[in-house]
Scaffold this motif. Sequence first.
Motif, PDB file in Angstrom:
ATOM      1  N   LEU A  42       0.843  -1.191   0.000  1.00  0.00           N
ATOM      2  CA  LEU A  42       0.000   0.000   0.000  1.00  0.00           C
ATOM      3  C   LEU A  42       0.880   1.243   0.000  1.00  0.00           C
ATOM      4  O   LEU A  42       0.658   2.177  -0.779  1.00  0.00           O
ATOM      5  CB  LEU A  42      -0.923  -0.002   1.216  1.00  0.00           C
ATOM      6  N   MET A  43       1.880   1.261   0.865  1.00  0.00           N
ATOM      7  CA  MET A  43       2.815   2.386   0.907  1.00  0.00           C
ATOM      8  C   MET A  43       3.514   2.583  -0.433  1.00  0.00           C
ATOM      9  O   MET A  43       3.597   3.716  -0.931  1.00  0.00           O
ATOM     10  CB  MET A  43       3.873   2.145   1.998  1.00  0.00           C
ATOM     11  N   ARG A  44       3.982   1.514  -1.036  1.00  0.00           N
ATOM     12  CA  ARG A  44       4.707   1.633  -2.302  1.00  0.00           C
ATOM     13  C   ARG A  44       3.791   2.170  -3.395  1.00  0.00           C
ATOM     14  O   ARG A  44       4.191   3.002  -4.211  1.00  0.00           O
ATOM     15  CB  ARG A  44       5.278   0.273  -2.705  1.00  0.00           C
ATOM     16  N   GLY A  45       2.544   1.707  -3.418  1.00  0.00           N
ATOM     17  CA  GLY A  45       1.597   2.204  -4.395  1.00  0.00           C
ATOM     18  C   GLY A  45       1.269   3.667  -4.200  1.00  0.00           C
ATOM     19  O   GLY A  45       0.932   4.376  -5.158  1.00  0.00           O
ATOM     20  N   LEU A  46       1.396   4.137  -2.965  1.00  0.00           N
ATOM     21  CA  LEU A  46       1.131   5.537  -2.646  1.00  0.00           C
ATOM     22  C   LEU A  46       2.363   6.422  -2.842  1.00  0.00           C
ATOM     23  O   LEU A  46       2.311   7.625  -2.574  1.00  0.00           O
ATOM     24  CB  LEU A  46       0.628   5.652  -1.204  1.00  0.00           C
ATOM     25  N   GLY A  47       3.452   5.805  -3.300  1.00  0.00           N
ATOM     26  CA  GLY A  47       4.648   6.575  -3.632  1.00  0.00           C
ATOM     27  C   GLY A  47       5.653   6.728  -2.513  1.00  0.00           C
ATOM     28  O   GLY A  47       6.514   7.606  -2.564  1.00  0.00           O
ATOM     29  N   GLY A  48       5.601   5.876  -1.498  1.00  0.00           N
ATOM     30  CA  GLY A  48       6.483   6.024  -0.347  1.00  0.00           C
ATOM     31  C   GLY A  48       7.544   4.951  -0.235  1.00  0.00           C
ATOM     32  O   GLY A  48       7.482   3.906  -0.884  1.00  0.00           O
ATOM     33  N   GLU A  49       8.514   5.210   0.615  1.00  0.00           N
ATOM     34  CA  GLU A  49       9.551   4.262   0.984  1.00  0.00           C
ATOM     35  C   GLU A  49      10.193   4.743   2.284  1.00  0.00           C
ATOM     36  O   GLU A  49       9.935   5.851   2.743  1.00  0.00           O
ATOM     37  CB  GLU A  49      10.599   4.117  -0.126  1.00  0.00           C
ATOM     38  N   ASN A  50      11.018   3.888   2.881  1.00  0.00           N
ATOM     39  CA  ASN A  50      11.742   4.220   4.111  1.00  0.00           C
ATOM     40  C   ASN A  50      10.823   4.800   5.191  1.00  0.00           C
ATOM     41  O   ASN A  50      11.017   5.926   5.669  1.00  0.00           O
ATOM     42  CB  ASN A  50      12.874   5.201   3.812  1.00  0.00           C
ATOM     43  N   PRO A  51       9.825   4.028   5.631  1.00  0.00           N
ATOM     44  CA  PRO A  51       8.823   4.580   6.546  1.00  0.00           C
ATOM     45  C   PRO A  51       9.223   4.483   8.019  1.00  0.00           C
ATOM     46  O   PRO A  51      10.104   3.715   8.409  1.00  0.00           O
ATOM     47  CB  PRO A  51       7.619   3.672   6.300  1.00  0.00           C
ATOM     48  N   ASP A  52       8.532   5.263   8.835  1.00  0.00           N
ATOM     49  CA  ASP A  52       8.422   4.990  10.259  1.00  0.00           C
ATOM     50  C   ASP A  52       7.210   4.090  10.421  1.00  0.00           C
ATOM     51  O   ASP A  52       6.170   4.317   9.784  1.00  0.00           O
ATOM     52  CB  ASP A  52       8.235   6.284  11.053  1.00  0.00           C
ATOM     53  N   ILE A  53       7.314   3.058  11.275  1.00  0.00           N
ATOM     54  CA  ILE A  53       6.257   2.061  11.413  1.00  0.00           C
ATOM     55  C   ILE A  53       5.588   2.182  12.776  1.00  0.00           C
ATOM     56  O   ILE A  53       6.260   2.293  13.800  1.00  0.00           O
ATOM     57  CB  ILE A  53       6.807   0.643  11.197  1.00  0.00           C
ATOM     58  N   LEU A  54       4.253   2.168  12.768  1.00  0.00           N
ATOM     59  CA  LEU A  54       3.489   2.305  14.004  1.00  0.00           C
ATOM     60  C   LEU A  54       3.620   1.059  14.874  1.00  0.00           C
ATOM     61  O   LEU A  54       4.097   1.138  16.004  1.00  0.00           O
ATOM     62  CB  LEU A  54       2.013   2.569  13.670  1.00  0.00           C
TER      63      LEU A  54
END
Length: 262
Positions: free
Chosen positions: A121-133
């Motif tokens: 979901l994150m990758r499809g939204l254009g993100g990478e290298n996240p902070d994770i809840l």
Amino acid sequence: MAKLNDIFAVLEKVAPVALSDEFCKKYGLYDNSGIIVNCGEEVNGALFSLDFSLKAVREAINKNYNLIVTHHPAIYGGINRLDTVNNPQAKAFAECIKHGISVISMHLNFDAAPEGIDYNLMRGLGGENPDILDGLPCGGYGRVYKIKPCKFQDYAKAVAKEFNTSRALYYGDGNKTVKKVASFCGAGCDDKAMAFAKNSGADVFVSSDMKHHEIAALLEDNINVIHMTHYASENYGFNKIYLKVKDELNVSSAYFTDGELI
């Protein structure tokens, strides 16, 4: 042909059921992942479907496949009765048993896998290298990350196109420049997720099955909202997993999408 346990082993390479057990233990959750129906026959074909539905069972029968792999558990809680006349879910089980169709469900372990459904979901939204809840030593759920700055109205259109959905709802200032997104696949919006997004400086909150007061509260905090269907937010990543494993299954396979839900 392949044995059911061989198929299950390929799926566990993505995320073992033990990951679901770990996730549930750490965060007080419940799940039912693994081999749900075992008809005891070698697998001649596998149909992947986000949901265990009568539509999916009929598709498997039409293809002469005797395995269905789902994300959402085919059985989640206890079963008190099977009404194959009035209950489509019960009829789906009856059809599986009648036609010798086994069922595997991979739920929270596929959500929280390092390259699982929430990750995709994150990758499809254009993100990478996240902070994770909700983090685990391997994987996790709920992510905040930077995206390429753009106007919210343009971002919303790009999201609808990437996830092939016409049923997403968008709230907030369309002209606002957004730079940071918080996303949670499935029904991931709660007070904890909203606080995580706010404290992390997110401009946009993406999830599904959201309540009115949650959307209103996020807008009050100047966080725009993309409210996707539950199906669209998870079908995208489940399909990515299918594409990753299908050549390892050693049986014919196909992916079933319910267009009425996406």
